[in-house]
Design a protein around this motif. Structure first.
Motif, PDB file in Angstrom:
ATOM      1  N   GLU A 376      36.902  32.616  49.856  1.00 38.14           N
ATOM      2  CA  GLU A 376      36.745  34.072  49.922  1.00 38.14           C
ATOM      3  C   GLU A 376      36.929  34.727  48.552  1.00 38.14           C
ATOM      4  O   GLU A 376      36.292  35.747  48.251  1.00 38.14           O
ATOM      5  N   ILE A 377      37.781  34.125  47.711  1.00 35.84           N
ATOM      6  CA  ILE A 377      37.994  34.653  46.357  1.00 35.84           C
ATOM      7  C   ILE A 377      36.848  34.244  45.449  1.00 35.84           C
ATOM      8  O   ILE A 377      36.356  35.041  44.637  1.00 35.84           O
ATOM      9  N   LYS A 378      36.420  32.988  45.571  1.00 39.92           N
ATOM     10  CA  LYS A 378      35.294  32.517  44.759  1.00 39.92           C
ATOM     11  C   LYS A 378      34.049  33.347  45.026  1.00 39.92           C
ATOM     12  O   LYS A 378      33.287  33.656  44.109  1.00 39.92           O
ATOM     13  N   PHE A 379      33.815  33.738  46.288  1.00 36.69           N
ATOM     14  CA  PHE A 379      32.641  34.547  46.619  1.00 36.69           C
ATOM     15  C   PHE A 379      32.705  35.894  45.907  1.00 36.69           C
ATOM     16  O   PHE A 379      31.724  36.343  45.295  1.00 36.69           O
ATOM     17  N   LEU A 380      33.860  36.542  45.960  1.00 36.47           N
ATOM     18  CA  LEU A 380      34.014  37.849  45.308  1.00 36.47           C
ATOM     19  C   LEU A 380      33.790  37.742  43.806  1.00 36.47           C
ATOM     20  O   LEU A 380      33.096  38.572  43.202  1.00 36.47           O
ATOM     21  N   VAL A 553      42.042  38.678  54.163  1.00 32.50           N
ATOM     22  CA  VAL A 553      42.203  40.089  53.770  1.00 32.50           C
ATOM     23  C   VAL A 553      43.321  40.228  52.743  1.00 32.50           C
ATOM     24  O   VAL A 553      43.197  40.970  51.758  1.00 32.50           O
ATOM     25  N   ARG A 554      44.419  39.491  52.956  1.00 28.89           N
ATOM     26  CA  ARG A 554      45.552  39.563  52.038  1.00 28.89           C
ATOM     27  C   ARG A 554      45.156  39.071  50.642  1.00 28.89           C
ATOM     28  O   ARG A 554      45.516  39.673  49.623  1.00 28.89           O
ATOM     29  N   LYS A 555      44.388  37.996  50.581  1.00 26.48           N
ATOM     30  CA  LYS A 555      43.949  37.448  49.292  1.00 26.48           C
ATOM     31  C   LYS A 555      42.996  38.409  48.585  1.00 26.48           C
ATOM     32  O   LYS A 555      43.075  38.600  47.369  1.00 26.48           O
ATOM     33  N   ALA A 556      42.093  39.007  49.353  1.00 35.85           N
ATOM     34  CA  ALA A 556      41.148  39.963  48.758  1.00 35.85           C
ATOM     35  C   ALA A 556      41.894  41.156  48.173  1.00 35.85           C
ATOM     36  O   ALA A 556      41.563  41.649  47.086  1.00 35.85           O
TER      37      ALA A 556
END
Length: 686
Positions: A376-380, A553-556
């Motif tokens: 999810e972080i790599k995508f952002l 959500v927390r990581k984003a």
């Protein structure tokens, strides 16, 4: 001043004449203070700050040293010192030469390497030996770049002579990989050093002194780069006993042969430890002295007062070990942030983390899966990278691989199509295509190497007329691509709408906020939470899915908070790519691999799973000497209290364990360590 706080041995090193100086700085002996003192001495001696280069292994270490210097010297003076990791410094220099350079993570370049590898049809070659996988070949090539200055084929065939008949194909893959990186402006972390080293062959970057922290961890490439700089003076600080990165290409010979490589070399030794108590140091000395002594030394105690002898904790079962340690941590008076649980294998961390969280104890994990490796972080970050550099093909591929029915090959075709539609501009090709026809995507074929790229028939966009799409997307020529599925088109529509919404934004935080709240990212979150909530029977556990979504959500939000510190998107991306591995998520007890614990210290330390096979790890180890150095690093993280633990049995795997040989060597278990021979079942004394 920094020099006034040094002891005699530190002061002697810090004020050494210019030349080739090696400082053997054992664990906790004040190496940072010595380096800061050395730079202060250089500045006081009249050396220009811009002629000082400080190379470290983390940006945090460089930042700490610079911050200390700013207490004694004006900021405008200290800011002129060139400092940072080998990669960060090289990146800064290269960006001045090549402004469009795009630094890519290993996982991204591995995808590019695989796409080139998979075009080779090895099955047609009818070989007596199976070719290495794309992943393994990539990792070998990356290791080679760090470890050798000779040709890849020469280095590789020394290790795998049986692959000689495949070497031409391997070399063609590597050559095409390098060609593609150059065409798209990509650079790996290794490339940063290799390109600067090549630049130095024809251009001079002069420094009066180069200081190198953690010198024992330098690899062959880094050592060659130091020599290519041709500094007037070299000040290297390290500890032979803390060399634990052989698996990553570190060359212990760099520190071992320093005196013979530089005839005027002077070697200084820092031996007074200010971190750990006498009982902890005594244990560390008993074990590490079993290794060959390149630089004779023995840690001496620099602090006094009440001490706690290291304790050995023995449990019947693995799970019982983790539960008991969590229980002890819950009832200690030491704050959670001051406690570390250190392990050799990542599998140990899972049990510890679960047990801590079950008791409501917060913890953060570093050294296993990085926060920045989370999908999810790599995508952002891929979306942001594409905004900064629209020619970043790998970021585009990673984004569109989430579209159903779109793999890396089709993503690459789409990227090339958009460039064609925009006459070389990706964003124009997506948002306002000037060209309306699909390009010909069939390069010259090389049958011998098994290349393939077939022309495709133009499809009809009318097959998507029932979908609710943005009007401009309906008219987009990419819809003529015959391989596009309905789900892929809907994904493109969400991507298109996101790009339109970001047209006027410049603030990293505002851009990231829009990406996070977009329909595109909402779909990604749904996909990932479904994957993580799926049970083995294929059904989705809603509670498990909900927990997974909350973590995403927390990581984003954590990434969003980090972005608020930056005014420019480019600077934010650079910081995340270069320094991301140094960040750990959350608060609480520190869960660390031995490698991640290096350079840190804690009042209370637990070293877990000290059983033969896990620590030392006989499957992964390069040598028992390096495993012994890992143990030495782990125990010398402890300032006040050290707990060493093991379990005799694993109920899940139905496996019996014997205590680690390091516990025998430390004198915590009586008698010599015996190891069963795997072939004949006999025993031998260590």
């Amino acid at each position: 001043m920094p020099l006034s706080a040094l002891n005699d041995e530190q002061l002697s090193a810090a004020t050494a004449p210019l030349g080739h100086n090696l400082i053997i700085a054992s664990a906790g002996t004040g190496k940072t203070s010595t380096i800061v003192g050395r730079i202060a001495h250089l500045l006081q001696s009249g050396i220009e700050p811009s002629k000082i280069l400080l190379l470290t292994f983390t940006n945090k270490a460089a930042g700490e040293m610079i911050a200390r210097l700013e207490r004694f010297f004006p900021k405008k003076v200290v800011s002129q010192i060139e400092s940072g990791t080998f990669h960060a410094v090289s990146y800064r220099w290269l960006k001045k030469l090549h402004p469009n350079l795009a630094l890519k993570q290993p996982s991204e370049l591995k995808t590019l390497f695989r796409s080139i590898y998979e075009k080779r049809n090895f099955e047609r070659m009818n070989l007596p030996v199976a070719p290495f996988s794309a992943t393994y070949l990539y990792e070998m090539y990356s290791l080679y770049q760090n470890a050798s200055l000779e040709g890849f084929d020469v280095w590789f065939l020394e290790k795998y002579p049986e692959h000689e008949m495949l070497m031409d194909a391997y070399m063609h893959i590597v050559e095409e990989f390098e060609s593609e990186k150059e065409a798209y402006g990509f650079a790996s972390f290794n490339d940063l050093l290799l390109r600067i080293k090549r630049h130095l062959e024809t251009h001079e970057i002069t420094f009066d002194e180069v200081l190198v922290d953690e010198y024992q961890d330098t690899n062959t490439l880094q050592s060659a780069l130091i020599d290519a700089l041709k500094p007037k003076s070299l000040f290297c600080v390290g500890d032979y006993d803390q060399s634990i990165y052989a698996f990553n290409g570190a060359n212990i010979e760099n520190i071992a042969t320093f005196a013979s490589r530089y005839p005027d070399a002077k070697v200084f030794t820092l031996k007074t430890n200010y971190r750990s108590t006498a009982p902890i140091l005594s244990l560390a000395n008993r074990v590490i002295e079993r290794n060959e002594r390149i630089y004779p030394k023995k840690l001496e105690v620099g602090r006094h007062g009440k001490t706690h002898p290291p304790r050995l904790l023995i449990y019947n079962d693995l799970f019982e070990q983790y539960q008991s340690i969590a229980h002890s941590i819950k009832h200690t008076h030491v704050p959670n942030d001051d406690i570390a649980v250190i392990f050799r294998n990542n599998s140990s961390a899972d049990g510890i983390e679960a047990s801590l969280r079950e008791m409501g104890i917060s913890c953060k994990r570093k050294g296993g899966t990085s926060f920045f490796d989370a999908k999810e972080i790599k995508f952002l970050l891929d979306v942001l990278s594409l905004l900064v550099n629209p020619k970043d093909m790998m970021a585009f591929i990673h984004i569109f691989e989430y579209a159903s029915g779109v793999g890396s090959a089709l993503s690459k075709e789409m990227f090339q199509c958009f460039l064609h539609f925009g006459h070389g501009s990706l964003m124009r090709g997506i948002l306002s295509p000037a060209e309306k026809d699909l390009p010909k995507l069939n390069p010259a074929k090389n049958v011998q190497l098994g290349l393939f790229d077939d022309d495709f028939e133009i499809g009809s966009a009318t097959r998507f007329k029932h979908l609710e799409l943005t009007p401009d997307v309906y008219a987009h020529p990419i819809l003529k691509h015959p391989k596009l599925t309905q789900e892929a088109v809907k994904f493109f529509d969400r991507f298109y709408r996101l790009l339109v919404s970001l047209r006027e934004e410049e603030s990293p935080a505002k851009i990231l906020q829009k990406v996070i709240s977009s329909a595109l990212y909402t779909g990604i979150v749904e996909t990932l939470s479904n994957q993580r909530g799926r049970l083995k029977n294929g059904e989705i556990d809603e509670e498990k899915k909900k927990t997974a979504k909350e973590r995403i959500v927390r990581k984003a939000n954590l990434l969003l908070n980090l972005s608020r510190q930056y005014a420019q998107l480019q600077r934010f991306i650079n910081a995340m790519v270069l320094g991301g591995g140094e960040l750990s998520e959350g608060e609480g007890v520190n869960l660390l691999t031995v490698h991640a614990s290096k350079g840190l210290e804690f009042p209370e330390v637990y070293v877990v799973d000290l059983v033969d096979g896990r620590f030392p790890n006989r499957r992964m180890m390069s040598s028992i000497e390096e495993e012994r150095r890992l143990f030495y690093v782990a125990v010398t993280r402890a300032k006040d209290k050290l707990y060493l633990s093991l379990a005799k049995y694993d109920k899940l795997k139905k496996t019996d364990y014997k205590p680690s040989q390091f516990l025998h060597e430390a004198g915590l278990i009586k008698g010599e360590f015996v190891e069963e021979s795997p072939k004949k079942g006999k025993v031998k004394a260590s």
